[in-house]
Motif scaffolding. Structure first.
Motif, mmCIF file in Angstrom:
data_model
loop_
_atom_site.group_PDB
_atom_site.id
_atom_site.type_symbol
_atom_site.label_atom_id
_atom_site.label_comp_id
_atom_site.label_asym_id
_atom_site.label_seq_id
_atom_site.Cartn_x
_atom_site.Cartn_y
_atom_site.Cartn_z
ATOM 1 N N VAL A 37 0.841 -1.206 0.000
ATOM 2 C CA VAL A 37 0.000 0.000 0.000
ATOM 3 C C VAL A 37 0.876 1.256 0.000
ATOM 4 C CG1 VAL A 37 -1.611 1.374 1.397
ATOM 5 C CG2 VAL A 37 -2.020 -1.069 1.054
ATOM 6 N N ASP A 38 1.853 1.301 0.881
ATOM 7 C CA ASP A 38 2.706 2.490 0.984
ATOM 8 C C ASP A 38 3.567 2.680 -0.262
ATOM 9 O OD1 ASP A 38 1.660 2.945 3.486
ATOM 10 O OD2 ASP A 38 3.340 2.000 4.543
ATOM 11 N N TYR A 39 4.162 1.600 -0.740
ATOM 12 C CA TYR A 39 5.002 1.712 -1.927
ATOM 13 C C TYR A 39 4.154 2.031 -3.153
ATOM 14 C CZ TYR A 39 9.019 1.051 -4.926
ATOM 15 O OH TYR A 39 10.032 1.269 -5.811
ATOM 16 N N GLY A 40 2.958 1.433 -3.225
ATOM 17 C CA GLY A 40 2.052 1.726 -4.338
ATOM 18 C C GLY A 40 1.643 3.187 -4.344
ATOM 19 N N ALA A 41 1.353 3.740 -3.183
ATOM 20 C CA ALA A 41 1.012 5.164 -3.096
ATOM 21 C C ALA A 41 2.189 6.024 -3.538
ATOM 22 C CB ALA A 41 0.601 5.515 -1.669
ATOM 23 N N ALA A 42 3.383 5.665 -3.099
ATOM 24 C CA ALA A 42 4.580 6.414 -3.504
ATOM 25 C C ALA A 42 4.779 6.333 -5.012
ATOM 26 C CB ALA A 42 5.810 5.879 -2.768
ATOM 27 N N TYR A 43 4.536 5.159 -5.578
ATOM 28 C CA TYR A 43 4.680 4.986 -7.025
ATOM 29 C C TYR A 43 3.688 5.863 -7.775
ATOM 30 C CZ TYR A 43 5.018 2.811 -11.590
ATOM 31 O OH TYR A 43 5.184 2.606 -12.936
ATOM 32 N N LEU A 44 2.440 5.861 -7.330
ATOM 33 C CA LEU A 44 1.421 6.674 -8.011
ATOM 34 C C LEU A 44 1.736 8.166 -7.920
ATOM 35 C CD1 LEU A 44 -1.842 4.813 -6.969
ATOM 36 C CD2 LEU A 44 -0.738 4.817 -9.219
ATOM 37 N N ILE A 45 2.134 8.614 -6.744
ATOM 38 C CA ILE A 45 2.470 10.030 -6.569
ATOM 39 C C ILE A 45 3.688 10.399 -7.395
ATOM 40 C CG2 ILE A 45 3.210 11.772 -4.885
ATOM 41 C CD1 ILE A 45 1.529 10.173 -2.791
ATOM 42 N N SER A 46 4.615 9.453 -7.581
ATOM 43 C CA SER A 46 5.836 9.743 -8.343
ATOM 44 C C SER A 46 5.546 9.998 -9.819
ATOM 45 C CB SER A 46 6.853 8.613 -8.199
ATOM 46 O OG SER A 46 6.458 7.486 -8.965
ATOM 47 N N PHE A 49 6.549 13.121 -11.090
ATOM 48 C CA PHE A 49 7.999 13.277 -11.277
ATOM 49 C C PHE A 49 8.525 12.288 -12.301
ATOM 50 C CE2 PHE A 49 6.835 14.435 -6.947
ATOM 51 C CZ PHE A 49 7.281 15.749 -6.903
ATOM 52 N N ALA A 50 7.690 11.930 -13.272
ATOM 53 C CA ALA A 50 8.045 11.013 -14.368
ATOM 54 C C ALA A 50 8.468 9.643 -13.861
ATOM 55 C CB ALA A 50 9.119 11.621 -15.266
ATOM 56 N N TRP A 51 7.901 9.195 -12.754
ATOM 57 C CA TRP A 51 8.185 7.880 -12.166
ATOM 58 C C TRP A 51 9.674 7.638 -11.952
ATOM 59 C CZ3 TRP A 51 4.145 8.385 -15.715
ATOM 60 C CH2 TRP A 51 2.877 8.192 -15.162
ATOM 61 N N ASP A 52 10.360 8.670 -11.563
ATOM 62 C CA ASP A 52 11.789 8.571 -11.261
ATOM 63 C C ASP A 52 11.961 7.660 -10.039
ATOM 64 O OD1 ASP A 52 14.365 8.978 -10.168
ATOM 65 O OD2 ASP A 52 14.450 11.014 -10.931
ATOM 66 N N PRO A 53 12.835 6.643 -10.128
ATOM 67 C CA PRO A 53 13.031 5.724 -8.996
ATOM 68 C C PRO A 53 13.442 6.428 -7.699
ATOM 69 C CG PRO A 53 14.032 4.817 -10.960
ATOM 70 C CD PRO A 53 13.596 6.215 -11.305
ATOM 71 N N LEU A 54 14.252 7.481 -7.803
ATOM 72 C CA LEU A 54 14.634 8.211 -6.595
ATOM 73 C C LEU A 54 13.451 8.975 -6.013
ATOM 74 C CD1 LEU A 54 18.214 9.512 -7.451
ATOM 75 C CD2 LEU A 54 17.547 7.646 -5.926
ATOM 76 N N ALA A 55 12.568 9.448 -6.881
ATOM 77 C CA ALA A 55 11.355 10.122 -6.402
ATOM 78 C C ALA A 55 10.469 9.129 -5.659
ATOM 79 C CB ALA A 55 10.603 10.758 -7.564
ATOM 80 N N ILE A 56 10.370 7.913 -6.177
ATOM 81 C CA ILE A 56 9.559 6.884 -5.502
ATOM 82 C C ILE A 56 10.093 6.646 -4.092
ATOM 83 C CG2 ILE A 56 8.799 4.480 -5.537
ATOM 84 C CD1 ILE A 56 9.035 4.614 -8.629
ATOM 85 N N LEU A 57 11.405 6.468 -3.968
ATOM 86 C CA LEU A 57 12.000 6.239 -2.642
ATOM 87 C C LEU A 57 11.813 7.440 -1.723
ATOM 88 C CD1 LEU A 57 15.365 4.317 -3.105
ATOM 89 C CD2 LEU A 57 13.314 3.582 -1.924
ATOM 90 N N ALA A 58 12.000 8.634 -2.266
ATOM 91 C CA ALA A 58 11.843 9.847 -1.454
ATOM 92 C C ALA A 58 10.406 9.999 -0.976
ATOM 93 C CB ALA A 58 12.278 11.070 -2.256
ATOM 94 N N ILE A 59 9.450 9.715 -1.840
ATOM 95 C CA ILE A 59 8.041 9.820 -1.458
ATOM 96 C C ILE A 59 7.686 8.741 -0.437
ATOM 97 C CG2 ILE A 59 5.668 9.633 -2.314
ATOM 98 C CD1 ILE A 59 6.814 10.888 -4.970
ATOM 99 N N PHE A 60 8.185 7.528 -0.650
ATOM 100 C CA PHE A 60 7.960 6.446 0.313
ATOM 101 C C PHE A 60 8.507 6.851 1.686
ATOM 102 C CE2 PHE A 60 9.453 2.638 2.529
ATOM 103 C CZ PHE A 60 8.280 1.910 2.592
ATOM 104 N N ALA A 61 9.727 7.385 1.698
ATOM 105 C CA ALA A 61 10.332 7.822 2.960
ATOM 106 C C ALA A 61 9.504 8.938 3.593
ATOM 107 C CB ALA A 61 11.765 8.284 2.725
ATOM 108 N N ALA A 62 9.036 9.879 2.790
ATOM 109 C CA ALA A 62 8.228 10.984 3.326
ATOM 110 C C ALA A 62 6.933 10.462 3.947
ATOM 111 C CB ALA A 62 7.929 11.992 2.221
ATOM 112 N N ILE A 63 6.314 9.491 3.301
ATOM 113 C CA ILE A 63 5.093 8.894 3.851
ATOM 114 C C ILE A 63 5.386 8.303 5.233
ATOM 115 C CG2 ILE A 63 3.481 6.959 3.598
ATOM 116 C CD1 ILE A 63 3.577 7.490 0.540
#
Length: 132
Positions: A37-46, A49-63
């Motif tokens: 759920v958390d990683y999926g939310a981070a992926y969708l929000i990313s 940011f053009a689904w940048d892998p670093l954006a996914i990790l940063a968003i996951f961490a922020a969550i």
């Protein structure tokens, strides 16, 4: 002569947690569901940011960093009936989620567990993930 390690009959017994129900150690299925759920939310929000892998990790961490100290768990944790707490049952504070999240995004500490099913990221932060 030091005492021998205490054998436990279920995960969390050594920590004084119940075997089942509220306050018992969170099991693997719920943990994985919460992670999805958390990683999926981070992926969708990313997507912003053009689904940048670093954006996914940063968003996951922020969550994790926003919700662990405020709601006692990430959105995924709460959906799956889990909460995070310190070993003594009190609020995790502000710095424990930082340590836990930093180790969680490295992955390795999260997949190495002790007999109480606590990952190294939880052990380092002095936290435990339990059923709410």
């Amino acid at each position: 002569m030091p005492d021998a390690p205490v054998e436990s009959s279920y995960p969390g017994e050594r920590l004084g947690l119940p075997q089942e129900g509220a306050g018992s150690i969170a099991r693997l299925g719920r943990r994985v569901g919460a992670l999805f759920v958390d990683y999926g939310a981070a992926y969708l929000i990313s997507g912003f940011f053009a689904w940048d892998p670093l954006a996914i990790l940063a968003i996951f961490a922020a969550i994790q960093l926003v919700f662990l100290p405020t709601l006692q768990g990430s959105p995924g944790h709460r959906i799956f009936g889990l909460r995070i707490m310190r070993i003594d049952g009190t609020w995790v504070g502000l710095w424990r989620p930082i340590i836990r999240t930093a180790l969680l995004i490295i992955v390795i500490p999260a997949v190495i567990w002790d007999s109480d099913q606590r990952g190294l990221h939880d052990k380092a932060a002095g936290t435990v993930l339990v059923r709410s």
